[in-house]
Each structure stands twice: as C-alpha cells, then as structure tokens.
Scaffold this motif. Structure first.
Motif, PDB file in Angstrom:
ATOM      1  N   LYS A  21     -13.042 -22.588  -6.263  1.00  0.00           N
ATOM      2  CA  LYS A  21     -14.502 -22.991  -6.186  1.00  0.00           C
ATOM      3  C   LYS A  21     -14.419 -24.008  -4.923  1.00  0.00           C
ATOM      4  O   LYS A  21     -13.806 -24.892  -5.048  1.00  0.00           O
ATOM      5  N   GLN A  22     -15.807 -24.443  -4.109  1.00  0.00           N
ATOM      6  CA  GLN A  22     -15.690 -25.242  -3.481  1.00  0.00           C
ATOM      7  C   GLN A  22     -17.117 -25.965  -3.583  1.00  0.00           C
ATOM      8  O   GLN A  22     -17.641 -25.252  -3.940  1.00  0.00           O
ATOM      9  N   ALA A  23     -17.040 -27.138  -3.655  1.00  0.00           N
ATOM     10  CA  ALA A  23     -18.032 -27.833  -3.982  1.00  0.00           C
ATOM     11  C   ALA A  23     -19.146 -28.371  -2.155  1.00  0.00           C
ATOM     12  O   ALA A  23     -18.053 -28.808  -1.239  1.00  0.00           O
ATOM     13  N   LEU A  24     -20.470 -28.890  -2.174  1.00  0.00           N
ATOM     14  CA  LEU A  24     -20.831 -29.947  -1.342  1.00  0.00           C
ATOM     15  C   LEU A  24     -21.294 -30.733  -1.748  1.00  0.00           C
ATOM     16  O   LEU A  24     -21.703 -31.110  -2.209  1.00  0.00           O
ATOM     17  N   VAL A  25     -21.197 -31.709  -0.756  1.00  0.00           N
ATOM     18  CA  VAL A  25     -20.973 -32.781  -0.664  1.00  0.00           C
ATOM     19  C   VAL A  25     -22.212 -33.274   0.314  1.00  0.00           C
ATOM     20  O   VAL A  25     -22.848 -33.001   1.440  1.00  0.00           O
ATOM     21  N   GLU A  26     -23.060 -33.800   0.081  1.00  0.00           N
ATOM     22  CA  GLU A  26     -24.578 -34.719   0.611  1.00  0.00           C
ATOM     23  C   GLU A  26     -24.614 -35.692   0.684  1.00  0.00           C
ATOM     24  O   GLU A  26     -24.920 -35.942   0.099  1.00  0.00           O
ATOM     25  N   ALA A  27     -24.473 -36.398   1.799  1.00  0.00           N
ATOM     26  CA  ALA A  27     -24.821 -37.749   1.560  1.00  0.00           C
ATOM     27  C   ALA A  27     -25.517 -38.700   3.494  1.00  0.00           C
ATOM     28  O   ALA A  27     -25.273 -38.288   3.930  1.00  0.00           O
ATOM     29  N   GLY A  28     -25.764 -39.774   3.118  1.00  0.00           N
ATOM     30  CA  GLY A  28     -26.301 -40.745   4.181  1.00  0.00           C
ATOM     31  C   GLY A  28     -27.572 -40.752   3.493  1.00  0.00           C
ATOM     32  O   GLY A  28     -27.951 -40.966   2.188  1.00  0.00           O
ATOM     33  N   ASN A  29     -27.540 -41.971   4.493  1.00  0.00           N
ATOM     34  CA  ASN A  29     -28.940 -43.029   3.951  1.00  0.00           C
ATOM     35  C   ASN A  29     -28.750 -44.341   1.980  1.00  0.00           C
ATOM     36  O   ASN A  29     -29.157 -44.131   1.785  1.00  0.00           O
ATOM     37  N   GLY A  30     -27.636 -43.556   2.260  1.00  0.00           N
ATOM     38  CA  GLY A  30     -26.779 -44.847   1.181  1.00  0.00           C
ATOM     39  C   GLY A  30     -27.001 -43.741   0.110  1.00  0.00           C
ATOM     40  O   GLY A  30     -26.522 -44.419  -0.987  1.00  0.00           O
ATOM     41  N   GLU A  31     -27.230 -42.824  -0.297  1.00  0.00           N
ATOM     42  CA  GLU A  31     -27.294 -41.725  -1.332  1.00  0.00           C
ATOM     43  C   GLU A  31     -26.571 -40.349  -0.778  1.00  0.00           C
ATOM     44  O   GLU A  31     -25.660 -40.061   0.086  1.00  0.00           O
ATOM     45  N   ALA A  32     -25.302 -39.895  -2.218  1.00  0.00           N
ATOM     46  CA  ALA A  32     -23.955 -39.102  -1.790  1.00  0.00           C
ATOM     47  C   ALA A  32     -25.187 -38.205  -3.420  1.00  0.00           C
ATOM     48  O   ALA A  32     -24.930 -38.458  -4.542  1.00  0.00           O
ATOM     49  N   ARG A  33     -24.895 -36.541  -3.452  1.00  0.00           N
ATOM     50  CA  ARG A  33     -25.062 -36.063  -4.399  1.00  0.00           C
ATOM     51  C   ARG A  33     -23.978 -34.925  -4.072  1.00  0.00           C
ATOM     52  O   ARG A  33     -23.598 -34.550  -3.076  1.00  0.00           O
ATOM     53  N   VAL A  34     -23.595 -33.836  -5.354  1.00  0.00           N
ATOM     54  CA  VAL A  34     -22.358 -32.757  -5.329  1.00  0.00           C
ATOM     55  C   VAL A  34     -23.302 -31.388  -6.035  1.00  0.00           C
ATOM     56  O   VAL A  34     -24.200 -32.103  -6.898  1.00  0.00           O
ATOM     57  N   ARG A  35     -22.932 -30.687  -5.926  1.00  0.00           N
ATOM     58  CA  ARG A  35     -22.948 -29.191  -6.232  1.00  0.00           C
ATOM     59  C   ARG A  35     -21.868 -28.334  -6.178  1.00  0.00           C
ATOM     60  O   ARG A  35     -21.636 -28.491  -4.715  1.00  0.00           O
ATOM     61  N   TRP A  36     -21.827 -27.118  -6.604  1.00  0.00           N
ATOM     62  CA  TRP A  36     -20.897 -26.350  -5.958  1.00  0.00           C
ATOM     63  C   TRP A  36     -22.239 -25.431  -5.051  1.00  0.00           C
ATOM     64  O   TRP A  36     -22.864 -25.512  -4.353  1.00  0.00           O
ATOM     65  N   MET A  37     -20.946 -24.666  -3.976  1.00  0.00           N
ATOM     66  CA  MET A  37     -22.124 -23.837  -2.652  1.00  0.00           C
ATOM     67  C   MET A  37     -22.368 -22.667  -3.137  1.00  0.00           C
ATOM     68  O   MET A  37     -22.741 -22.824  -4.541  1.00  0.00           O
ATOM     69  N   THR A  38     -23.443 -22.521  -2.330  1.00  0.00           N
ATOM     70  CA  THR A  38     -23.838 -20.824  -3.245  1.00  0.00           C
ATOM     71  C   THR A  38     -22.861 -19.468  -2.552  1.00  0.00           C
ATOM     72  O   THR A  38     -23.254 -19.892  -1.861  1.00  0.00           O
ATOM     73  N   PRO A  39     -23.881 -18.909  -3.078  1.00  0.00           N
ATOM     74  CA  PRO A  39     -24.050 -17.369  -2.395  1.00  0.00           C
ATOM     75  C   PRO A  39     -24.040 -17.688  -1.411  1.00  0.00           C
ATOM     76  O   PRO A  39     -23.841 -16.825  -0.126  1.00  0.00           O
ATOM     77  N   ILE A  40     -25.809 -17.876  -0.802  1.00  0.00           N
ATOM     78  CA  ILE A  40     -25.603 -17.781   0.472  1.00  0.00           C
ATOM     79  C   ILE A  40     -25.098 -18.544   1.510  1.00  0.00           C
ATOM     80  O   ILE A  40     -24.815 -18.104   3.368  1.00  0.00           O
ATOM     81  N   GLU A  41     -24.335 -19.577   1.490  1.00  0.00           N
ATOM     82  CA  GLU A  41     -23.584 -20.027   2.106  1.00  0.00           C
ATOM     83  C   GLU A  41     -22.173 -19.978   2.257  1.00  0.00           C
ATOM     84  O   GLU A  41     -22.255 -19.883   3.318  1.00  0.00           O
ATOM     85  N   TYR A  42     -22.004 -18.855   1.096  1.00  0.00           N
ATOM     86  CA  TYR A  42     -20.508 -18.415   1.541  1.00  0.00           C
ATOM     87  C   TYR A  42     -20.982 -17.187   2.534  1.00  0.00           C
ATOM     88  O   TYR A  42     -19.842 -16.967   3.475  1.00  0.00           O
ATOM     89  N   ALA A  43     -22.022 -16.856   2.346  1.00  0.00           N
ATOM     90  CA  ALA A  43     -22.607 -15.612   3.636  1.00  0.00           C
ATOM     91  C   ALA A  43     -22.371 -15.721   4.817  1.00  0.00           C
ATOM     92  O   ALA A  43     -21.986 -14.884   5.206  1.00  0.00           O
ATOM     93  N   GLY A  44     -23.136 -17.326   4.342  1.00  0.00           N
ATOM     94  CA  GLY A  44     -23.489 -18.194   6.236  1.00  0.00           C
ATOM     95  C   GLY A  44     -21.903 -17.985   6.808  1.00  0.00           C
ATOM     96  O   GLY A  44     -21.801 -17.686   8.335  1.00  0.00           O
TER      97      GLY A  44
END
Length: 387
Positions: free
Chosen positions: A292-315
């Motif tokens: 499984k791949q995780a998604l890292v969202e970062a910027g403006n001094g912050e960062a968050r992590v979560r698993w990728m979603t089915p919608i993202e896999y489909a895209g």
C-alpha cells in the motif's frame, strides 16, 4: 467495419474501458468474484463469465478480431517470488493458449498480452521465449512493446505488451532502440532468431506530464482518514535523515503539495521513503501492508499522512469515473492495483491494433522448416533485419 474483442483475465474491466472506443467487447472471463463484481457494476453481466478459464468451452467464445490476456504477474514480477511461468498463478497462461488452440479456425486475428516487464528477464528470458514460441506455434507473429503509464498518468507503471498477428504486418522491421523497444528487446530478438518476431513502426507516446495533484482526493485537516499523532510519529521515526530533509523541504513551501510514500525493508527494519517526484509508484494489490502507498500532504509549515484512497487509485489508472461501491475500499484498491492503465490500452488500440486490423497491411505467415533457416538474426527469415 466494427472490430470485436474478447478479454481474458479481465479483472475489473479496465482493458475493456481502454478498448471500447474502437472495439466492441463481446466476451469476458475472470475467476476472481470481487473483480467480477466490479466488472458487472461497470459493464453489466451479459458478456462476463466469472469462473476458471480452464472451464471455458471454446464453442462458447464468439468469433472476434482480438483476444486480450492480462494473466497474473505474481510469479513474474520483481516484487513477487519469480517462480516464472511454472508458478501456481502465472502458469494459467497455458490455459489461455490451450483455449486459443481449441478455437481452431475461430482464432482471433490478433492477440494482446499484457504483463510486467519482468517477464522479459524471468528464467533468464526463457519464459518470454516460451510465450512467443507457443504463440508462433498457434500461427501468430509477435511484436514486443514496452509502455509506461507515466506517459499518460502520474504513476510509474512499466508494462510489456506482446502483440500477436495471424498475418505478419508488412514492412514491420522497425528494429530501433527506443523507449517502447528498449535495447533488451532487440537483444532478445537477436538471441532467438528461430522465433517469429516483427517490429511495427510505432512512435512513443508524447508524455502528458500530469502530476499527482490531478488525482488527489482533497480532505479537510480534521478528516479522520489522516493518521493520528501516534501513527504519524511512527511514520516519522521510520524516515531516514535524507527522507526527513525531503519532508522538511515540502513543509517550507507556501502552498500545499503532495507526494506518495512507500515502505521498504532495510537491513531487516521497516523504512518509509517519500518519492522525490510528483507521481506515484507502481500500484499493487493491497495484500500485504508494504504494497500500500501512503499520501503525504505538506506545505505552510504542516504535514499530514494517510493511506491513498480508491478514488486516487482509480485516477492513477486513468479511470476516475469507475463505480467502486460494489466492494469494500480495500477490495477496490486491490483490484485496481492488479489492473491495467486505461490510456495505455487506448494508445495501443488507436495507434497499433485498430489501424492494423482495419488497414490490412499484413502478409500471410509462412511456416518454414526451422532447420532450413539461418541462425544469423540479420539474415534469418523469421526475424526481420535488426537496425
């Protein structure tokens, strides 16, 4: 003239989605009930036979122009066990060729086989040679093409396509090293002059340079799918010094950006790695957490992590509007990770299969006695001149 196709190892139907602007898919088969559920949700059940390919009767398969086969890659992938075509899963390829043989005069004019590029190196190239040889024995001359999904979508996903034609295309001697026919394919052809191979001229796709941001499912910071503090801290603890620097650079940017992360085992320890580019790694089935791949969202001094979603896999597979509610999210991601990239199939359909099948630029395949053929790949009749 309307072209028709039948797909085997059809999965959730992304090959069909790629073909349908040019082909009418009138028969499909897969053994996995989850994938069959997704297939039915998108295309209905009229054309689908859910069950073992070994049980498919030749007389039940309609006469069509094209067969497709995306047989299991588990035993061929570098990420798998490398058992090759004798492995428990990838060996079902022989059930497919047995069905083609039983079709007799109803065999399709063309066959499109898709698998991991690791098929080219499996058993030191002998597995690929075996695939081409059995197709030759069935009357098909074969072309070998490599395409990477990253030319169309933000996913690194290289795949090998074997295109068999009952009639060998005329003037199919484009034996030049390129992104679609890397040097190893030319070397393979030289090493196996007894095989019936051809190389049809095909321009590599022009990269679209799409980025991960185009498929990201946006979520508010308080969304429960973002990892909590404990899990995020564990993620950070498994980043190397270099990976931490990469994350810090992402956080410093004054706008939000995204990157995928995946787990590796380094010296017996789990380590997370964040991709430096703005695309995802190759999607896989979700069986086993490291896939499984995780998604890292970062910027403006912050960062968050979560698993990728089915919608993202489909895209990432070029199928953003596929209905996924028929199964659980994890099942949907597993099916998507095991599927094909839709625009890759569409590229082959529009730039190779359709022009060839409608244009008729082929010559009958002549069966010579192998003992009478030269073994020099530059003069052999069974392999057109290389270079």
């Amino acid at each position: 003239m309307s072209l028709t196709a039948a797909e085997f190892f059809a999965g959730m139907g992304l090959v069909r989605e790629g073909l349908e602007p040019d082909f009418d898919v009138v028969f499909a088969n897969d053994i996995d009930p989850v994938k069959c559920s997704l297939y039915k949700a998108r295309f209905g059940s009229d054309d689908l036979v859910c069950g073992d390919i070994k049980a498919v009767r030749a007389e039940s398969v309609p006469t069509v122009d094209l067969f497709t086969a995306s047989f299991p890659c588990t035993d061929l992938s570098l990420a798998g066990n490398r058992a090759g075509l004798s492995g428990n899963q990838s060996s079902v390829f022989w059930a497919f060729t047995n069905l083609v043989e039983r079709m007799g005069s109803k065999r399709p004019r063309a066959i499109l086989i898709e698998n991991v590029s690791g098929l080219g190196s499996s058993a030191q190239g002998q597995d690929l040679a075996s695939v081409v040889k059995v197709l030759n024995d069935l009357g098909y001359s074969c072309d070998l093409v490599v395409l990477d999904a990253k030319s169309f979508v933000p996913q690194s996903r290289q795949r090998l396509f074997i295109i068999g034609m009952l009639d060998r295309p005329m003037h199919a001697n484009a034996w030049l090293s390129s992104s679609i026919r890397p040097q190893w394919i030319l070397d393979f052809a030289k090493k196996h002059p007894h095989l019936e191979l051809h190389a049809l001229s095909l321009h590599p796709p022009k990269p679209k340079l799409t980025k991960l941001a185009s498929v990201v499912e946006h979520m508010a910071p308080e969304d429960k799918r973002w990892w909590d503090e404990e899990r995020s801290e564990k993620f950070l603890s498994q980043l190397s010094t270099g990976q931490m620097k990469r994350l810090e650079l992402m956080k410093r940017v004054r706008s939000v950006g995204w990157a995928t992360a995946f787990r590796r085992t380094r010296s017996g320890k789990t380590a997370w790695e964040i991709r430096a580019d703005e695309i995802s790694g190759c999607l896989r089935t979700t069986k086993g957490g490291s896939s499984k791949q995780a998604l890292v969202e970062a910027g403006n001094g912050e960062a968050r992590v979560r698993w990728m979603t089915p919608i993202e896999y489909a895209g990432l597979q070029g199928s953003s509007d596929f209905p996924l509610d028929a199964v659980s999210p994890n099942q949907a991601m597993s099916a998507l990770g095991d599927a094909v990239c839709v625009p890759v199939i569409r590229f082959l359909s529009r730039n190779y299969l359709t022009p060839l099948l409608l244009g008729g630029s082929t010559v009958p395949l002549v069966k010579e006695d192998p003992q009478e053929l030269s073994t020099d790949p530059y003069t052999a009749q069974r392999v057109l001149p290389l270079g």
